[in-house]
Design a protein around this motif. Structure first.
Motif, PDB file in Angstrom:
ATOM      1  N   ASP A 101      28.220  35.075  33.170  1.00  0.00           N
ATOM      2  CA  ASP A 101      27.098  34.602  34.368  1.00  0.00           C
ATOM      3  C   ASP A 101      28.507  33.470  35.052  1.00  0.00           C
ATOM      4  O   ASP A 101      27.602  32.793  35.857  1.00  0.00           O
ATOM      5  CB  ASP A 101      26.081  33.133  33.841  1.00  0.00           C
ATOM      6  CG  ASP A 101      26.597  32.575  32.753  1.00  0.00           C
ATOM      7  OD1 ASP A 101      27.908  32.656  32.880  1.00  0.00           O
ATOM      8  OD2 ASP A 101      25.882  31.975  32.348  1.00  0.00           O
ATOM      9  N   PHE A 102      29.332  34.033  34.587  1.00  0.00           N
ATOM     10  CA  PHE A 102      30.687  33.116  35.730  1.00  0.00           C
ATOM     11  C   PHE A 102      30.783  33.973  37.005  1.00  0.00           C
ATOM     12  O   PHE A 102      30.921  34.921  37.029  1.00  0.00           O
ATOM     13  CB  PHE A 102      31.859  33.084  35.273  1.00  0.00           C
ATOM     14  CG  PHE A 102      33.432  31.839  35.938  1.00  0.00           C
ATOM     15  CD1 PHE A 102      33.128  30.796  35.946  1.00  0.00           C
ATOM     16  CD2 PHE A 102      34.008  32.938  36.336  1.00  0.00           C
ATOM     17  CE1 PHE A 102      33.407  30.075  36.185  1.00  0.00           C
ATOM     18  CE2 PHE A 102      35.112  31.519  36.949  1.00  0.00           C
ATOM     19  CZ  PHE A 102      34.999  30.853  37.494  1.00  0.00           C
ATOM     20  N   TYR A 148      32.564  31.434  24.307  1.00  0.00           N
ATOM     21  CA  TYR A 148      33.042  31.625  25.283  1.00  0.00           C
ATOM     22  C   TYR A 148      32.604  33.264  25.914  1.00  0.00           C
ATOM     23  O   TYR A 148      32.417  33.308  27.080  1.00  0.00           O
ATOM     24  CB  TYR A 148      34.910  31.818  24.905  1.00  0.00           C
ATOM     25  CG  TYR A 148      35.078  30.753  24.820  1.00  0.00           C
ATOM     26  CD1 TYR A 148      35.438  29.651  25.701  1.00  0.00           C
ATOM     27  CD2 TYR A 148      34.943  30.077  23.303  1.00  0.00           C
ATOM     28  CE1 TYR A 148      35.649  28.476  25.729  1.00  0.00           C
ATOM     29  CE2 TYR A 148      35.478  28.763  23.078  1.00  0.00           C
ATOM     30  CZ  TYR A 148      35.801  27.559  23.989  1.00  0.00           C
ATOM     31  OH  TYR A 148      36.053  26.704  23.639  1.00  0.00           O
ATOM     32  N   ILE A 201      38.083  33.931  39.982  1.00  0.00           N
ATOM     33  CA  ILE A 201      38.337  35.099  39.404  1.00  0.00           C
ATOM     34  C   ILE A 201      39.439  34.966  39.939  1.00  0.00           C
ATOM     35  O   ILE A 201      40.162  36.457  39.664  1.00  0.00           O
ATOM     36  CB  ILE A 201      36.915  35.612  39.374  1.00  0.00           C
ATOM     37  CG1 ILE A 201      35.734  35.942  38.279  1.00  0.00           C
ATOM     38  CG2 ILE A 201      37.136  37.299  39.177  1.00  0.00           C
ATOM     39  CD1 ILE A 201      34.757  35.985  38.952  1.00  0.00           C
ATOM     40  N   ARG A 206      29.805  32.728  28.237  1.00  0.00           N
ATOM     41  CA  ARG A 206      30.450  31.830  29.162  1.00  0.00           C
ATOM     42  C   ARG A 206      30.320  32.868  30.766  1.00  0.00           C
ATOM     43  O   ARG A 206      30.898  32.972  31.451  1.00  0.00           O
ATOM     44  CB  ARG A 206      31.389  31.487  28.698  1.00  0.00           C
ATOM     45  CG  ARG A 206      30.753  30.230  28.396  1.00  0.00           C
ATOM     46  CD  ARG A 206      30.344  28.848  29.505  1.00  0.00           C
ATOM     47  NE  ARG A 206      30.152  27.968  29.251  1.00  0.00           N
ATOM     48  CZ  ARG A 206      29.787  26.589  29.577  1.00  0.00           C
ATOM     49  NH1 ARG A 206      29.212  26.861  31.465  1.00  0.00           N
ATOM     50  NH2 ARG A 206      29.555  25.545  29.781  1.00  0.00           N
ATOM     51  N   LEU A 207      31.041  33.774  30.026  1.00  0.00           N
ATOM     52  CA  LEU A 207      31.996  35.615  30.799  1.00  0.00           C
ATOM     53  C   LEU A 207      31.282  36.145  31.917  1.00  0.00           C
ATOM     54  O   LEU A 207      31.619  36.027  32.479  1.00  0.00           O
ATOM     55  CB  LEU A 207      33.333  35.570  29.850  1.00  0.00           C
ATOM     56  CG  LEU A 207      33.681  35.999  28.840  1.00  0.00           C
ATOM     57  CD1 LEU A 207      34.752  37.027  28.379  1.00  0.00           C
ATOM     58  CD2 LEU A 207      34.795  34.876  30.097  1.00  0.00           C
ATOM     59  N   MET A 229      38.376  26.706  33.264  1.00  0.00           N
ATOM     60  CA  MET A 229      38.218  27.137  34.731  1.00  0.00           C
ATOM     61  C   MET A 229      38.380  25.870  36.243  1.00  0.00           C
ATOM     62  O   MET A 229      39.433  26.492  37.061  1.00  0.00           O
ATOM     63  CB  MET A 229      36.323  27.459  34.649  1.00  0.00           C
ATOM     64  CG  MET A 229      36.052  28.721  34.417  1.00  0.00           C
ATOM     65  SD  MET A 229      37.404  29.796  34.036  1.00  0.00           S
ATOM     66  CE  MET A 229      38.763  30.175  33.221  1.00  0.00           C
ATOM     67  N   ASN A 268      31.043  40.547  32.951  1.00  0.00           N
ATOM     68  CA  ASN A 268      30.853  40.635  34.077  1.00  0.00           C
ATOM     69  C   ASN A 268      31.295  41.706  35.031  1.00  0.00           C
ATOM     70  O   ASN A 268      32.195  41.993  35.282  1.00  0.00           O
ATOM     71  CB  ASN A 268      31.653  39.161  34.533  1.00  0.00           C
ATOM     72  CG  ASN A 268      31.446  38.060  35.260  1.00  0.00           C
ATOM     73  OD1 ASN A 268      31.073  38.905  36.821  1.00  0.00           O
ATOM     74  ND2 ASN A 268      31.015  36.764  35.298  1.00  0.00           N
ATOM     75  N   ASN A 311      32.305  31.973  40.167  1.00  0.00           N
ATOM     76  CA  ASN A 311      33.065  31.694  41.313  1.00  0.00           C
ATOM     77  C   ASN A 311      34.358  32.404  41.344  1.00  0.00           C
ATOM     78  O   ASN A 311      35.216  32.459  40.869  1.00  0.00           O
ATOM     79  CB  ASN A 311      33.774  30.217  40.245  1.00  0.00           C
ATOM     80  CG  ASN A 311      34.120  29.598  41.755  1.00  0.00           C
ATOM     81  OD1 ASN A 311      35.531  30.244  42.133  1.00  0.00           O
ATOM     82  ND2 ASN A 311      34.414  28.485  40.885  1.00  0.00           N
ATOM     83  N   PHE A 369      35.542  26.316  28.029  1.00  0.00           N
ATOM     84  CA  PHE A 369      35.407  27.184  29.087  1.00  0.00           C
ATOM     85  C   PHE A 369      35.573  25.799  31.147  1.00  0.00           C
ATOM     86  O   PHE A 369      36.492  26.680  31.475  1.00  0.00           O
ATOM     87  CB  PHE A 369      34.613  28.176  28.906  1.00  0.00           C
ATOM     88  CG  PHE A 369      34.229  28.868  29.941  1.00  0.00           C
ATOM     89  CD1 PHE A 369      35.001  30.349  30.610  1.00  0.00           C
ATOM     90  CD2 PHE A 369      33.832  28.868  31.033  1.00  0.00           C
ATOM     91  CE1 PHE A 369      35.259  30.782  31.220  1.00  0.00           C
ATOM     92  CE2 PHE A 369      33.438  29.685  32.000  1.00  0.00           C
ATOM     93  CZ  PHE A 369      34.313  31.029  32.131  1.00  0.00           C
ATOM     94  N   PRO A 370      34.751  25.072  31.150  1.00  0.00           N
ATOM     95  CA  PRO A 370      34.502  24.695  31.739  1.00  0.00           C
ATOM     96  C   PRO A 370      35.806  23.795  33.099  1.00  0.00           C
ATOM     97  O   PRO A 370      36.314  23.982  33.718  1.00  0.00           O
ATOM     98  CB  PRO A 370      33.410  23.410  31.894  1.00  0.00           C
ATOM     99  CG  PRO A 370      32.899  24.158  30.725  1.00  0.00           C
ATOM    100  CD  PRO A 370      33.728  25.048  29.912  1.00  0.00           C
TER     101      PRO A 370
END
Length: 628
Positions: free
Chosen positions: A225-226, A219, A232, A222-223, A185, A316, A228, A181-182
């Motif tokens: 608390d993303f 994954y 997005i 991860r979605l 992104m 999210n 940015n 994921f990182p």
């Protein structure tokens, strides 16, 4: 004249690229399992891959033969990984391109034991964890910080290829053991075009849906608390571009510009008059059968990116907010939300043409439901500040009225639902589509009523559509009853009508609009009674009885005046409306409370559908990789 001393050699019948000869040497049919020389691999990764030739060669190899030749395929896999790690051009890019073609062809064969056989083909069972972990780490590094964007894009595509090709096996689990994921992104952040973003966004959807109901998918977590915004928004702009491309494919089959309109007038209609060309190009109209076939093949494989959008929206709130508010960087282009709603309109009119199209309509409805369930977002969707122009599909009758200029998104969503209800009426009714569509409609009307928001809309079209749906269900009673989901669908429909009847004064723009609802209900009195009896709604449905009571109340008023004298059987619409207004004084609507209650969207309730959607997206990912 003396003959020329020069002679011309005969040309070979077929010229073959050098790399084709190397492919043949690699996959030749013999028992030689020896390691190919360093010189062979040095030459192999100097030649650009010949995708068509490699695919053809691999397609001719049976699954058993592939296993028999696993020593060679393992060499190819390990050598390609090494070239990518070394990061020297052009060998690293050639290695990634070759891997993408090879993995897609080799992994999609019908092996007897898919998970173990695929691991044997790539790495061998003894070295599987070591080789596969090294492979994933190499891709991760290339995606995050490869020496160039073209190389990083190829790394994303290779990852997408192996994830899609091995989705029904244990192979993608290696991508859940190591969190990509990182890196994905970071890759999106560095992209300059939507073309570069699309495969990464697509890949994220597949990784998020891999065994998501069987274990805690990292994954998916991860979605949540993303936050940015910049990244997005890049993803949402990419999604908007994909929606426009997908929508344009429908228009290319049948240009549905309203009769008498020109491209220039349409651009003016959506506020883009400055872009109007001097003349409008014409496209040939396909024959009906050809058009039917072309429509059935749509939407294109880019549609699978909606799975990622759905997962982000479901997890999210920041993503949902941006999906609603993000505008286009280029003012001459549609906003992502406008493009998405436009595509949805075309998708809904053609949802019945294939199982695949139907699956994507469900996914679209999930997203719409999630948006309208959020009270802050639905408030924005009803706000004049959010007005936008959306091209709605007009490829099949009945047509909705053309509304020029901008409208609030909620009004456009109402049009989508009305069109969807009208254009998917079949004896073998798609219960899921209608349950979801009516559910979105209920949520929207519920908000409008509670917040006392009055949006401009052709409400008469909505009531006409819902009551026409009642007539359709009554006509094809036996077919509808055979659908086990019909009970739930009918409950929502009846409650929706009863709710509109009891609460319409809170959201309809004026008394005339409210009168129109009653007028149409009175017109449908006989149908409502037949509907009630056909589906056995006499006892258990208070909402159904409310509709019939209201209709009966007005029927009695229309049959005789206040002094008991019989009225003329031929009353004008104006006279009927006058009676309806008078009837309010003696009308008692005993509607049950909670008609507008709904349960918040839960993935567990649609788990079966989501698994089918994920499989369709996997197939489209394979097609997408070929098209990019």
């Amino acid at each position: 004249m003396e003959p020329s001393p020069l002679t011309q050699d005969s040309r070979p019948e077929i010229f073959q690229p050098k790399i084709i000869h190397l492919y043949k040497s690699l996959f030749k049919e013999d028992d030689d399992d020896g390691e190919l020389s360093d010189g062979f691999w040095q030459e192999f990764f100097l030649h650009r891959p010949e995708a068509v030739g490699l695919k053809r060669m691999l397609a001719a190899i049976s699954p058993d033969e592939m296993l028999h030749q696993q020593a060679r395929s393992q060499q190819l896999f390990r050598r390609a990984i090494l070239r990518v790690k070394q990061a020297k051009p052009p060998a690293d890019e050639i290695a990634l391109e070759t891997l993408t073609v090879f993995l897609d062809a080799a992994l999609t064969k019908k092996y007897t034991n898919p998970s173990s056989d695929i691991i044997s083909v790539l790495a061998g069972l003894h070295d599987a964890d070591t080789v596969m972990t090294d492979f994933v780490a190499t891709l991760d590094t290339a995606i995050r910080s490869g020496r160039s964007m073209p190389l990083r894009l190829k790394a994303v595509r290779a990852t997408l290829s192996i994830t899609a090709a091995g989705f029904q096996t244990a192979l993608p689990s290696y991508f859940t053991h190591r969190d990509l994921f990182p890196s994905l992104m970071k890759y999106v952040q560095d992209c300059e075009t939507s073309v570069e973003v699309l495969p990464a966004l697509y890949l994220l959807g597949l990784l998020t849906n891999y065994n998501k109901f069987e274990f805690q998918n990292p994954y998916r977590l991860r979605l949540d608390d993303f936050v940015n915004d910049a990244i997005i928004q890049q993803m949402i702009v990419c999604f908007g571009g994909a929606c426009t491309k997908l929508r344009d494919a429908y228009v290319a089959v049948q240009d549905d510009m309203p009769e008498g309109w020109t491209l220039g007038s349409t651009l003016n209609y959506i506020g883009l008059g400055a872009l109007a060309p001097s003349s409008r190009p014409t496209t040939p109209v396909p024959a009906p059968e050809e058009a039917k076939s072309l429509f059935a093949a749509l939407p294109g494989p880019e549609m699978g990116v909606l799975l990622s959008i759905y997962d982000f929206a479901n997890a999210n709130k920041v993503f949902c907010f941006n999906l609603v508010i993000v505008g286009s960087e280029d003012k001459s282009e549609l906003s992502p939300l406008s493009a998405y709603l436009s595509l949805t309109s075309y998708l809904f009119q053609h949802a019945h043409r294939s199982t695949r199209a139907a699956l994507y309509t469900y996914l679209t409805l999930f997203v719409l439901q999630i948006l309208v369930e959020d009270q802050l977002l639905v408030k924005r969707l009803c706000s004049d500040e959010m007005k936008l122009s959306v091209r709605l599909c007009r490829q099949r009758q009945p047509y909705l009225p053309i509304v020029k200029g901008e409208r609030v998104p909620a009004a456009i969503m109402l049009d989508l639902i009305v069109d969807g209800i009208n254009h998917n009426l079949r004896r073998r009714l798609d219960g899921d589509f209608y349950i979801l569509s009516l559910g979105v409609l209920l949520r929207l009307l519920s908000y409008l009523s509670r917040a006392k928001v009055r949006i401009t809309y052709h409400w008469s079209e909505l009531w006409r559509t819902l009551l026409a749906f009642v007539r359709f269900l009554t006509t094809y009673e036996s077919d509808i009853k055979s659908n086990y989901k019909s009970t739930k669908m009918i409950d929502i429909l009846v409650n929706l009508l009863a709710f509109a009847l009891s609460s319409g004064e809170h959201f309809l723009p004026d008394p005339a609009s409210y009168d129109d609802l009653f007028y149409k209900l009175v017109e449908s009195g006989d149908t409502l009674i037949k509907f009630r009896d056909a589906f056995g709604l006499s006892s258990q449905s208070g909402s159904m009885q409310t509709l019939i009571n209201v209709s009966a109340h007005y029927q009695s008023l229309l049959e005789g005046d206040e002094k008991g004298k019989a009225r003329s059987k031929h009353l004008s619409p104006q006279e009927v409306t006058a009676v309806i207004k008078q009837g309010y004084e003696t009308l008692s609507i005993d509607a049950s409370e909670g008609l507008d209650r709904w349960e918040k969207f839960r993935e567990a309730d649609v788990k079966t559908l989501l698994k089918k959607i994920a499989r369709a997206t996997v197939d489209d990912a394979k097609a997408l990789n070929e098209d990019i």
